[in-house]
Design a protein around this motif. Structure first.
Motif, short mmCIF file in Angstrom:
data_model
loop_
_atom_site.label_atom_id
_atom_site.label_comp_id
_atom_site.label_asym_id
_atom_site.label_seq_id
_atom_site.Cartn_x
_atom_site.Cartn_y
_atom_site.Cartn_z
N THR A 31 0.84 -1.20 0.00
CA THR A 31 0.00 0.00 0.00
C THR A 31 0.87 1.25 0.00
N LEU A 32 1.90 1.26 0.84
CA LEU A 32 2.80 2.40 0.92
C LEU A 32 3.49 2.64 -0.43
N ILE A 33 4.00 1.60 -1.05
CA ILE A 33 4.69 1.73 -2.34
C ILE A 33 3.73 2.27 -3.39
N LYS A 34 2.57 1.65 -3.49
CA LYS A 34 1.60 2.04 -4.51
C LYS A 34 1.15 3.49 -4.31
N MET A 35 0.88 3.87 -3.07
CA MET A 35 0.43 5.23 -2.79
C MET A 35 1.55 6.25 -3.03
N HIS A 36 2.77 5.88 -2.69
CA HIS A 36 3.91 6.76 -2.94
C HIS A 36 4.00 7.06 -4.43
N PHE A 37 3.94 6.02 -5.24
CA PHE A 37 4.02 6.18 -6.70
C PHE A 37 2.80 6.93 -7.24
N ARG A 38 1.63 6.62 -6.72
CA ARG A 38 0.40 7.27 -7.21
C ARG A 38 0.42 8.77 -6.87
N GLN A 39 0.80 9.09 -5.66
CA GLN A 39 0.83 10.50 -5.23
C GLN A 39 1.77 11.30 -6.11
N ILE A 40 2.95 10.79 -6.33
CA ILE A 40 3.93 11.52 -7.14
C ILE A 40 3.47 11.63 -8.58
N SER A 41 2.95 10.53 -9.13
CA SER A 41 2.59 10.55 -10.55
C SER A 41 1.31 11.33 -10.83
N SER A 42 0.54 11.65 -9.79
CA SER A 42 -0.72 12.37 -9.99
C SER A 42 -0.52 13.89 -10.12
#
Length: 193
Positions: free
Chosen positions: A85-96
Motif C-alpha cells: 500500500t505504501l509503495i503504490k500510494m507513494h508512486f500514485r501520489q507523485i505521478s498524480s
C-alpha cells in the motif's frame, strides 16, 4: 490559523507550479504571487520568504500524503500488504501531480543545509510509518527477525525515491504505479531472507 485560509493554499499551489517550471532559484516571490493571483505583499502575510514557501508546500503536501498512507495501511494487518500500500500510494501520489513531482524530486535536492534540515524534519513522520511496517513485519515473521530498522528504512525509502527520480528524469514516459507490484516483490524478497 493562517494556513487554514484559502489564499494560503492558493499560494502553495501556485508555488508548486512556478518552482517546477522555473526552478527554485529562478522562482521569484513576484512570479508566485502572479500565479496565485495575489499581490506580492499578500505572500508575506503568510510566508517569511521563498524558503519558507518551499518548506511549507512540502509540509502541506507531505502532511496530506502521510495522513492518506496512515489511513490506507490501517485497512490491512499484514506488514507485507501495508508495504505494498505504501509503495503504490507513494508512486500514485507523485505521478498524480506533474509539478509536485519535479519540485519534490529535483528542486528540494538543490537546497541549502538549513533548508535540507527543515525538509528532513517534515519527512520524519513518513519514515516513522516505514519503521512501523518493518517492525510489524519482523513481529509477524514476514520479514527477517533481526533487521536493522534504520538501514531497512533507508533501503525502502531510497528505492522508492530513486525510482521516482528516474521517472521524473525520463519525463514520465512510463506508468509509475504499474511498477509497484514488482518493487514490492523485490523488497519483500530481500526483507524475508
Amino acid at each position: 490559523m493562517k494556513n487554514q485560509k484559502p489564499k494560503y493554499h492558493q499560494i502553495i499551489e501556485a508555488a508548486v507550479k512556478v518552482i517546477a517550471e522555473n526552478g527554485y532559484h529562478g522562482s521569484q516571490v513576484s512570479k508566485i504571487a502572479k500565479e496565485a493571483n495575489v499581490a506580492d505583499g499578500t505572500i508575506y502575510l503568510y510566508f517569511k520568504n521563498k524558503e519558507h514557501i518551499l518548506v511549507s508546500l512540502f509540509e502541506v503536501k507531505m502532511g496530506e500524503f502521510i495522513n492518506q498512507i496512515a489511513k490506507a495501511i490501517e485497512e490491512s494487518d499484514a506488514a507485507s500488504d501495508q508495504l505494498y500500500t505504501l509503495i503504490k500510494m507513494h508512486f500514485r501520489q507523485i505521478s498524480s501531480d506533474y509539478y509536485l513531482a519535479i519540485v519534490t524530486q529535483l528542486e528540494l535536492r538543490q537546497s541549502n543545509i538549513s533548508l535540507r534540515l527543515q525538509i528532513n524534519q517534515v519527512l520524519k513522520p513518513y519514515l516513522t510509518v516505514i519503521d512501523g511496517i518493518i517492525q510489524k513485519g519482523m513481529e509477524q515473521h514476514q520479514f527477517g527477525k533481526d533487521l536493522n530498522i534504520p538501514l531497512v528504512r533507508q533501503m525502502i525509502f531510497g528505492t522508492l525515491d530513486e525510482i521516482v527520480t528516474n521517472w521524473v528524469m525520463k519525463e514520465q514516459k512510463y506508468n509509475l504505479v504499474e511498477m509497484a507490484p514488482e518493487v514490492h516483490r523485490m523488497l519483500v524478497n530481500a526483507l524475508s531472507k
